[in-house]
Design an enzyme around this catalytic site. Structure first.
Site, mmCIF file in Angstrom:
data_model
loop_
_atom_site.group_PDB
_atom_site.id
_atom_site.type_symbol
_atom_site.label_atom_id
_atom_site.label_comp_id
_atom_site.label_asym_id
_atom_site.label_seq_id
_atom_site.Cartn_x
_atom_site.Cartn_y
_atom_site.Cartn_z
ATOM 1 N N GLU A 37 8.220 -4.435 -0.126
ATOM 2 C CA GLU A 37 7.207 -4.360 0.859
ATOM 3 C C GLU A 37 7.180 -2.817 1.480
ATOM 4 O O GLU A 37 7.925 -2.038 1.444
ATOM 5 C CB GLU A 37 7.762 -5.001 2.274
ATOM 6 C CG GLU A 37 6.695 -5.713 3.162
ATOM 7 C CD GLU A 37 6.064 -6.766 2.463
ATOM 8 O OE1 GLU A 37 4.932 -6.535 1.528
ATOM 9 O OE2 GLU A 37 6.274 -8.046 2.515
ATOM 10 N N HIS A 38 5.704 -2.371 1.664
ATOM 11 C CA HIS A 38 5.395 -1.000 1.871
ATOM 12 C C HIS A 38 5.872 -0.138 0.604
ATOM 13 O O HIS A 38 5.748 1.107 0.747
ATOM 14 C CB HIS A 38 5.966 -0.399 3.037
ATOM 15 C CG HIS A 38 5.435 -1.248 4.488
ATOM 16 N ND1 HIS A 38 4.446 -0.664 4.897
ATOM 17 C CD2 HIS A 38 5.721 -2.245 5.111
ATOM 18 C CE1 HIS A 38 4.012 -1.338 6.076
ATOM 19 N NE2 HIS A 38 4.718 -2.569 6.103
ATOM 20 N N ASP A 52 3.731 -0.306 -2.135
ATOM 21 C CA ASP A 52 2.759 -0.249 -3.157
ATOM 22 C C ASP A 52 2.107 1.348 -2.932
ATOM 23 O O ASP A 52 1.579 2.041 -3.720
ATOM 24 C CB ASP A 52 1.636 -1.328 -2.839
ATOM 25 C CG ASP A 52 1.189 -1.376 -1.416
ATOM 26 O OD1 ASP A 52 1.489 -0.899 -0.418
ATOM 27 O OD2 ASP A 52 0.200 -2.299 -1.351
ATOM 28 N N SER A 77 -5.827 -12.121 4.612
ATOM 29 C CA SER A 77 -6.993 -12.815 4.763
ATOM 30 C C SER A 77 -8.299 -12.000 4.481
ATOM 31 O O SER A 77 -9.284 -12.246 4.081
ATOM 32 C CB SER A 77 -7.070 -13.498 6.298
ATOM 33 O OG SER A 77 -6.885 -12.423 7.347
ATOM 34 N N SER A 78 -8.011 -10.398 4.725
ATOM 35 C CA SER A 78 -9.327 -9.637 4.708
ATOM 36 C C SER A 78 -9.359 -9.359 3.200
ATOM 37 O O SER A 78 -10.451 -9.199 2.703
ATOM 38 C CB SER A 78 -8.958 -8.321 5.637
ATOM 39 O OG SER A 78 -7.646 -7.647 5.159
ATOM 40 N N GLU A 86 -11.438 -1.825 2.231
ATOM 41 C CA GLU A 86 -10.523 -2.033 3.329
ATOM 42 C C GLU A 86 -10.055 -0.546 3.820
ATOM 43 O O GLU A 86 -10.288 -0.389 5.085
ATOM 44 C CB GLU A 86 -9.003 -2.410 2.779
ATOM 45 C CG GLU A 86 -8.185 -2.788 3.745
ATOM 46 C CD GLU A 86 -8.298 -3.759 4.703
ATOM 47 O OE1 GLU A 86 -8.881 -5.040 4.191
ATOM 48 O OE2 GLU A 86 -7.729 -3.840 5.955
ATOM 49 N N ASP A 123 -2.521 -6.527 -2.118
ATOM 50 C CA ASP A 123 -3.140 -7.754 -1.581
ATOM 51 C C ASP A 123 -4.422 -7.833 -2.417
ATOM 52 O O ASP A 123 -4.653 -9.113 -2.940
ATOM 53 C CB ASP A 123 -3.810 -7.206 0.016
ATOM 54 C CG ASP A 123 -2.507 -6.844 0.744
ATOM 55 O OD1 ASP A 123 -1.398 -7.047 0.538
ATOM 56 O OD2 ASP A 123 -2.791 -6.710 1.996
ATOM 57 N N TYR A 169 0.719 1.317 10.509
ATOM 58 C CA TYR A 169 0.511 1.379 9.194
ATOM 59 C C TYR A 169 0.194 2.584 8.674
ATOM 60 O O TYR A 169 1.132 3.259 7.780
ATOM 61 C CB TYR A 169 -0.467 0.192 8.633
ATOM 62 C CG TYR A 169 -0.361 0.001 7.155
ATOM 63 C CD1 TYR A 169 0.396 -1.004 6.776
ATOM 64 C CD2 TYR A 169 -1.125 1.008 6.425
ATOM 65 C CE1 TYR A 169 0.497 -1.279 5.290
ATOM 66 C CE2 TYR A 169 -1.059 0.922 4.903
ATOM 67 C CZ TYR A 169 -0.442 -0.255 4.204
ATOM 68 O OH TYR A 169 -0.492 -0.512 3.015
HETATM 69 C C1 GLA Z 1 -0.432 -4.654 3.727
HETATM 70 C C2 GLA Z 1 -1.211 -3.714 2.934
HETATM 71 C C3 GLA Z 1 -0.569 -3.817 1.643
HETATM 72 C C4 GLA Z 1 0.999 -3.454 1.861
HETATM 73 C C5 GLA Z 1 1.565 -4.216 2.611
HETATM 74 C C6 GLA Z 1 3.218 -3.943 2.896
HETATM 75 O O1 GLA Z 1 -0.684 -5.987 3.642
HETATM 76 O O2 GLA Z 1 -2.614 -4.034 2.816
HETATM 77 O O3 GLA Z 1 -1.139 -2.778 0.707
HETATM 78 O O4 GLA Z 1 1.444 -2.096 2.065
HETATM 79 O O5 GLA Z 1 0.883 -4.325 3.907
HETATM 80 O O6 GLA Z 1 3.698 -4.254 1.714
#
Ligand code: GLA
Length: 388
Positions: free
Chosen positions: A36-37, A39, A129-130, A162, A174, A224
């Site tokens: 997570e986080h 990418d 969802s987006s 996005e 995503d 974020y």
């Molecule tokens: C959101 C972002 C992704 C990723 C996650 C955390 O979903 O859109 O790109 O960074 O948070 O892993």
């Protein structure tokens, strides 16, 4: 489902008073097992597309106008190809307009179009969802304009939508998962090279259970972007000593000790989590390939602890659910999922224990947090598809 698709097609013809049948595209939400986080730090992720998806019915027009309807919200929005720009606060038209705006940027002439959107991906639940809407819109326009873009190009265009229209500087996970998902598989994606591998995900007798806190934190997108900057700050400090370092993917904990910790304990905590998480995913992926679900589950709990204490993107509701799950031997792994500050936890739970878990966790959560707890058992499905 077939029935709903026919209904959507009929609705389109009624709303836009046309007999031309629209193109219908499905693009799913996603889960992420671990990573997570990572990418936007050039690391790895392990996502999969799920059975909840956005559906769009789209047809080109003979003029420059764009007419959109969000069926579930009973809202409409109109603009024109010559006036594409983000609208007001982050809202559903932006995902479609942001997607459309990517075509002229690639020197592909855009035409006016009508579209109806419907989705069963819960909004604000951390299930992307987006991204599902962005990917559906890009695929629909690619098909209708006969652009012939390849899937990875479409993933990157959806990510840009996005950034530019929703203002969230997201990584690529995503949109990649929504487009490239494969039934019964997770995707081990290297976010630096975009090389990927499908890893079979058939955990016998284990269910992927999503528990939705129903918290929608308004700070999610600003925090974020702040986390992203903190990671970039760490890289900039390390680069002064190690010029070859370009992202936290290239960084070791020893480098953090040397170059970041003396300057800022906060930036150190944030970046140390990422360095550990990139490593954890690699090992977690090996666990999965070996079928060692318990080792993977343990790492998921560790990921949660890091996200909560070091990366500081959890909230009390997410922590409550993970702590509750931790004490239940039928839960093999659990953690918050996605950007954070609300949304869902992902839980690997023994199938025969799911009902009992819900029965105990739901009333406990609702009493303690004064919010409803909703839940979904996710199945892993294919990515974006043109239905007809
Ligand atoms: C959101 C972002 C992704 C990723 C996650 C955390 O979903 O859109 O790109 O960074 O948070 O892993």
């Amino acid at each position: 489902m077939e029935d709903n698709i026919t209904k959507l097609s009929k609705l389109f013809c009624e709303v836009f008073e046309t007999s031309t049948k629209p193109l219908i595209v499905r693009s799913p939400g996603r889960v992420n097992i671990i990573g997570e986080h990572t990418d936007y730090n050039d690391g790895f992720v392990l996502p999969a597309a799920i059975d909840k998806a956005a559906y769009m019915a789209v047809a080109l027009r003979d003029d420059d106008e764009i007419h959109l309807q969000a069926h579930d919200l009973n809202e409409t929005f109109s603009t024109s190809v010559t006036d594409l720009k983000p609208v007001g606060d982050v809202s559903w038209p932006n995902y479609i307009l942001g997607a459309a705006a990517q075509f002229p940027k690639k020197n592909i002439p855009l035409k006016g179009f009508n579209a109806i959107l419907t989705s069963d991906v819960p909004i604000g639940a951390g299930l992307s969802s987006s991204a599902a809407v962005e990917c559906a819109a890009i695929h629909a326009l690619n098909e209708l304009l006969q652009t012939g873009l390849d899937k990875i190009e479409m993933v990157l265009m959806a990510q840009k939508a996005e950034h530019e229209y929703a203002g969230v500087m997201c990584g690529v996970m995503d949109q990649f998962a929504s487009v490239m998902g494969k039934q019964h598989h997770v995707i081990k994606l290297d976010c630096r090279s975009l090389e990927y591998e499908y890893v079979p995900f058939n955990l016998d007798g284990i269910c992927v259970l999503l528990l939705n806190t129903n918290v929608k934190h308004s700070l999610a997108s600003s925090e974020y972007n702040t986390r992203r900057q903190e990671c970039e700050q760490a890289v900039a400090w390390i680069k002064e000593q190690y010029p070859a370092v370009n992202s936290l993917r290239d960084v070791t904990e020893a480098m953090l000790d040397e170059c970041v910790l003396p300057k800022s304990t906060l930036v150190d905590k944030r970046s140390r989590f990422i360095v550990q998480e990139i490593e954890r995913l690699q090992k977690g992926c090996e666990d999965l390939m070996r079928g060692d679900t318990h080792a993977l589950g343990k790492k998921m709990f560790n990921t949660h602890d890091g996200l909560s204490r070091m990366y500081a993107v959890s909230c009390k509701e997410l922590d409550y659910l993970v702590d509750f799950a931790r004490n239940n031997p039928a839960v093999i792994g659990a953690r918050m999922m996605g950007g954070g500050f609300g949304g869902c936890t992902i839980n690997l739970v023994k199938e025969d224990a799911v009902e009992a878990l819900i029965k105990s966790i739901q009333p406990a959560y609702e009493a303690a947090m004064r919010l409803p707890l909703t839940y979904y058992a996710a199945s892993i499905e294919n990515g974006t598809t043109i239905i007809r």
